[in-house]
Motif scaffolding. Sequence first.
Motif, mmCIF file in Angstrom:
data_model
loop_
_atom_site.group_PDB
_atom_site.id
_atom_site.type_symbol
_atom_site.label_atom_id
_atom_site.label_comp_id
_atom_site.label_asym_id
_atom_site.label_seq_id
_atom_site.Cartn_x
_atom_site.Cartn_y
_atom_site.Cartn_z
ATOM 1 N N HIS A 65 30.703 -14.921 4.947
ATOM 2 C CA HIS A 65 29.861 -14.328 5.992
ATOM 3 C C HIS A 65 29.742 -15.269 7.170
ATOM 4 C CE1 HIS A 65 28.778 -12.318 2.232
ATOM 5 N NE2 HIS A 65 28.635 -11.267 3.000
ATOM 6 N N TYR A 66 30.694 -15.200 8.131
ATOM 7 C CA TYR A 66 31.690 -14.149 8.283
ATOM 8 C C TYR A 66 33.032 -14.820 8.464
ATOM 9 C CZ TYR A 66 27.612 -11.267 8.354
ATOM 10 O OH TYR A 66 26.441 -10.679 7.976
ATOM 11 N N PRO A 67 34.111 -14.165 8.090
ATOM 12 C CA PRO A 67 35.413 -14.834 8.131
ATOM 13 C C PRO A 67 35.916 -15.133 9.543
ATOM 14 C CG PRO A 67 35.629 -12.565 7.341
ATOM 15 C CD PRO A 67 34.166 -12.844 7.466
ATOM 16 N N PHE B 12 18.055 -1.585 6.590
ATOM 17 C CA PHE B 12 17.818 -1.316 5.165
ATOM 18 C C PHE B 12 19.105 -0.870 4.488
ATOM 19 C CE2 PHE B 12 13.709 -0.208 7.342
ATOM 20 C CZ PHE B 12 13.060 -1.400 7.001
ATOM 21 N N TYR B 13 20.221 -1.390 4.980
ATOM 22 C CA TYR B 13 21.505 -1.195 4.309
ATOM 23 C C TYR B 13 21.300 -1.575 2.829
ATOM 24 C CZ TYR B 13 26.484 -1.970 3.361
ATOM 25 O OH TYR B 13 27.739 -1.930 2.838
ATOM 26 N N PRO B 14 21.922 -0.854 1.896
ATOM 27 C CA PRO B 14 21.586 -1.055 0.470
ATOM 28 C C PRO B 14 21.614 -2.508 -0.021
ATOM 29 C CG PRO B 14 22.953 0.886 0.718
ATOM 30 C CD PRO B 14 22.865 0.262 2.087
ATOM 31 N N THR C 213 27.440 -14.132 13.467
ATOM 32 C CA THR C 213 26.526 -13.094 12.982
ATOM 33 C C THR C 213 27.370 -11.888 12.627
ATOM 34 O OG1 THR C 213 24.663 -11.625 13.567
ATOM 35 C CG2 THR C 213 26.113 -12.272 15.365
ATOM 36 N N PHE C 214 26.735 -10.891 12.008
ATOM 37 C CA PHE C 214 27.431 -9.638 11.768
ATOM 38 C C PHE C 214 27.680 -8.974 13.123
ATOM 39 C CE2 PHE C 214 27.211 -5.023 10.484
ATOM 40 C CZ PHE C 214 28.482 -5.008 9.941
ATOM 41 N N ILE C 215 28.797 -8.313 13.272
ATOM 42 C CA ILE C 215 29.211 -7.789 14.588
ATOM 43 C C ILE C 215 28.197 -6.828 15.203
ATOM 44 C CG2 ILE C 215 30.569 -5.853 13.660
ATOM 45 C CD1 ILE C 215 32.639 -6.519 15.962
ATOM 46 N N ALA C 216 27.331 -6.208 14.392
ATOM 47 C CA ALA C 216 26.364 -5.235 14.914
ATOM 48 C C ALA C 216 25.469 -5.835 16.003
ATOM 49 C CB ALA C 216 25.498 -4.692 13.779
ATOM 50 N N THR C 217 25.147 -7.121 15.914
ATOM 51 C CA THR C 217 24.303 -7.750 16.945
ATOM 52 C C THR C 217 24.977 -7.626 18.312
ATOM 53 O OG1 THR C 217 23.854 -9.413 15.210
ATOM 54 C CG2 THR C 217 22.886 -9.804 17.385
ATOM 55 N N ALA C 218 26.273 -7.890 18.348
ATOM 56 C CA ALA C 218 27.024 -7.802 19.599
ATOM 57 C C ALA C 218 27.281 -6.343 19.991
ATOM 58 C CB ALA C 218 28.360 -8.534 19.457
ATOM 59 N N SER D 153 19.407 3.003 11.292
ATOM 60 C CA SER D 153 20.147 1.832 10.799
ATOM 61 C C SER D 153 19.691 0.604 11.571
ATOM 62 C CB SER D 153 21.663 2.010 10.992
ATOM 63 O OG SER D 153 21.995 1.903 12.364
ATOM 64 N N GLY D 154 20.129 -0.564 11.129
ATOM 65 C CA GLY D 154 19.831 -1.801 11.857
ATOM 66 C C GLY D 154 20.531 -1.822 13.207
ATOM 67 N N THR D 155 21.739 -1.280 13.242
ATOM 68 C CA THR D 155 22.485 -1.222 14.498
ATOM 69 C C THR D 155 21.722 -0.349 15.506
ATOM 70 O OG1 THR D 155 24.508 -1.374 13.184
ATOM 71 C CG2 THR D 155 24.770 -0.779 15.491
HETATM 72 C C1 LIG Z 1 23.195 -5.629 8.410
HETATM 73 C C2 LIG Z 1 23.060 -6.276 9.742
HETATM 74 C C3 LIG Z 1 22.972 -5.530 10.932
HETATM 75 C C4 LIG Z 1 23.214 -4.042 10.999
HETATM 76 O O1 LIG Z 1 22.498 -3.251 10.167
HETATM 77 P P1 LIG Z 1 23.063 -1.794 9.715
HETATM 78 O O2 LIG Z 1 21.881 -1.188 9.029
HETATM 79 O O3 LIG Z 1 24.213 -2.029 8.809
HETATM 80 O O4 LIG Z 1 23.429 -1.057 10.948
HETATM 81 C C5 LIG Z 1 22.722 -6.197 12.110
HETATM 82 N N1 LIG Z 1 22.598 -7.548 12.147
HETATM 83 C C6 LIG Z 1 22.707 -8.301 11.032
HETATM 84 C C7 LIG Z 1 22.549 -9.781 11.142
HETATM 85 C C8 LIG Z 1 22.961 -7.702 9.804
HETATM 86 O O5 LIG Z 1 23.092 -8.461 8.712
#
Ligand SMILES: *Cc1c(COP(=O)(O)O)cnc(C)c1O
Length: 366
Positions: free
Chosen positions: A310-312, A183-185, A86-91, A60-62
């Motif tokens: 994106h994002y609330p 590569f989330y859908p 940003t999406f929380i995954a970065t943090a 995954s991106g995370t």
């Molecule tokens: C989607 C996304 C991620 C995380 O990717 P996942 O594949 O969902 O784990 C990380 N950072 C940003 C900016 C994203 O948009």
Amino acid sequence: MPLIPFVDLKASYSLIKEEIVSELNHAIDQTRFIEGASVHAFEEAFASYCGVQHCVAVSSGTSALYLILRAHNVGPGDEVIIPVNTFIATAEAVSLVGATPVFVDIDPSTYLIEVSSVESVITEKTKAIIPVHLYGQCADMDAICSIADRHDIIVIEDACQAHGAQYKNKQAGSLAHAAAFSFYPGKNLGAWGEGGAITTNDDVFAQTLRELKKHGEIQKYHHKRVGGNFRMSEFQGIVLRAKLPYLNQWNEARNKNARIYLQSLGDADIILPNVAEHNMSVWHLFVVQVADRDAIKENLAEQGIASGIHYPIPLHLTEAYAPLGYVKGDFPSAEQVQENILSLPMYPELTSDQINQITETLKSML
Ligand SMILES: *Cc1c(COP(=O)(O)O)cnc(C)c1O
């Protein structure tokens, strides 16, 4: 389902379905379900697409972000600078290695990390900066990399929303020490499940990543370091390999759709997205700012038009990151735009008629 959905994942399906089904049958016959020929072929094709030496496919991106930090020995006591919008995954990736995310405000005209604020939060503990190429356009990488060079810290691209984007004619994924892709859908290049990748030109680093994603193995059951399981499934490799040849044409279609939006909304009382001169955006999202955003979003939904935010909540105000001790007022630009941002439907197959319907409906509400 709304008349105009936010994204339409079915639209690209018929193009590639046959190839995928036949490759999948082959993988089933070979009982090769994890990291077989298709994952490896995709890694090679994506490295070449990004103009780098190595692509390491992951789960995954995370995981991609997490593994890059692990491979750089970022851990407890270290700090990593990231934008607050940003999406929380970065943090999360920073937290998962035991380090502390340090937030920076955004430039309200591009929504990207505010470069002028980066230097003031660098300390002896800072190990890395992760600029995020948000909504499809690259952060100002030259400026960020020159700050990082001065302080001897590394730069990691969060390119999870920027497959194929360019900065000064160079591909996202080739602009720093390493880059993370998702590569989330729903991403510009999306799997049919979870998937991610890391791109880099550093041979030793790529080897470390390959070990880390597979239990630190250098040979079956010989574990050189503590890693984990972050491998990509063969099915996702098949899908991504089949889709990659279409990525540029899909991004061009997004770009054409963005032009139609910009033209049609040019005279409206609304703040339109702004692409920096040196950037080629791949329009992962089309984000505008409107007054009375929540009412407009609801009205659009009543007319069958989906939209998103994106994002609330900027990361420093999320419950998850409350323990860091930030307060409202710390990041005025992110907090201010957060009240008004609205993401309109954006995908390659959106037609000009649909966009006109969206913009006419939206303008009638302003
Ligand atoms: C989607 C996304 C991620 C995380 O990717 P996942 O594949 O969902 O784990 C990380 N950072 C940003 C900016 C994203 O948009």
